[in-house]
Write an enzyme that holds these catalytic residues in place. Structure first.
Site, PDB file in Angstrom:
ATOM      1  N   SER A 124      32.811  58.170  16.804  1.00  8.75           N
ATOM      2  CA  SER A 124      33.128  56.826  17.306  1.00  8.75           C
ATOM      3  C   SER A 124      31.932  55.876  17.321  1.00  8.75           C
ATOM      4  O   SER A 124      32.113  54.667  17.473  1.00  8.75           O
ATOM      5  CB  SER A 124      33.728  56.907  18.712  1.00  8.75           C
ATOM      6  OG  SER A 124      32.765  57.343  19.647  1.00  8.75           O
ATOM      7  N   LYS A 184      29.655  54.750  24.659  1.00  6.09           N
ATOM      8  CA  LYS A 184      30.178  53.520  24.048  1.00  6.09           C
ATOM      9  C   LYS A 184      29.269  52.346  24.379  1.00  6.09           C
ATOM     10  O   LYS A 184      28.437  52.412  25.275  1.00  6.09           O
ATOM     11  CB  LYS A 184      31.592  53.218  24.563  1.00  6.09           C
ATOM     12  CG  LYS A 184      32.643  54.263  24.232  1.00  6.09           C
ATOM     13  CD  LYS A 184      33.006  54.289  22.763  1.00  6.09           C
ATOM     14  CE  LYS A 184      34.135  55.260  22.465  1.00  6.09           C
ATOM     15  NZ  LYS A 184      33.730  56.667  22.641  1.00  6.09           N
TER      16      LYS A 184
END
Length: 202
Positions: free
Chosen positions: A126, A163
């Site tokens: 990701s 993230k």
């Protein structure tokens, strides 16, 4: 003081260790023999470390390499024992025994004195567009707050995610650096750290 590359750190550590064990510094040839690299490559590493303030060197005599830190002699770089986290156990404090996979020793510039860190093995794809690949070791400075654009480690429903952080009007947006993954929107999120470095072993 600017950071140094992983290879420069290895050269610096070797010079420090050699000097401590022998009571004199290694020659350029001894450094090259240890790492299996050319004398030119060694000289390039030494020049870079000099420029960044980690070494001093006299061109007029042999065995004159000295390790510096902030202008003072520092034979041993700072070393920190950093906890390596595995799967986070539900409801348990982040750094409790159930979550630990052991410890790793890291030196400057990956860690700095006076700060607390933990490390995670990166899983998934990701964050590949931020240069963070599966299997990398993420070195994370412990923190409970972040500013927009920082890459954070957040806990959502007792699961850890890495993230990019953005605070919106009434929610937090956790942005993946891969268009194949969806944004994560949440109001109940706990920031536990900010990405400090990525360590990659080839």
């Amino acid at each position: 003081m600017r950071g140094i590359t992983a290879r420069q750190q290895e050269v610096l550590t070797f010079i420090s260790t050699f000097t401590k064990e022998n009571e004199y510094p290694p020659t350029v040839r001894e450094i090259g023999d240890h790492f299996g690299i050319s004398l030119r490559a060694v000289q390039d590493h030494i020049a870079a470390l000099q420029k960044k303030g980690f070494l001093s060197l006299s061109q007029k005599r042999s065995r004159s390499i000295r390790v510096l830190q902030g202008g003072n002699a520092e034979p041993n770089p700072f070393v920190s024992k950093v906890p390596l986290l595995g799967t986070v156990a539900a409801g348990k404090p982040l750094l409790c025994e159930e979550n630990l996979d052991g410890y790793i020793n890291l030196t400057e510039p990956f860690v700095r004195p006076g700060k607390s860190y933990f490390a995670l093995r990166v899983r998934g794809q990701s964050m590949i567009n931020a240069g963070i690949l599966e299997g990398d070791l993420a070195v994370v400075e412990q923190a409970e707050v972040a500013v927009d654009g920082q890459i954070v480690v957040a806990v959502l429903d007792d699961a850890i995610t890495l993230k990019r952080y953005y605070k919106e009007a009434d929610r937090i947006r956790l942005h993946p650096e891969n268009p194949a993954f969806s944004e994560i929107y949440c109001t109940d999120v706990r920031i536990v750290g900010i990405l400090s470095n990525i360590v990659r072993i080839y």
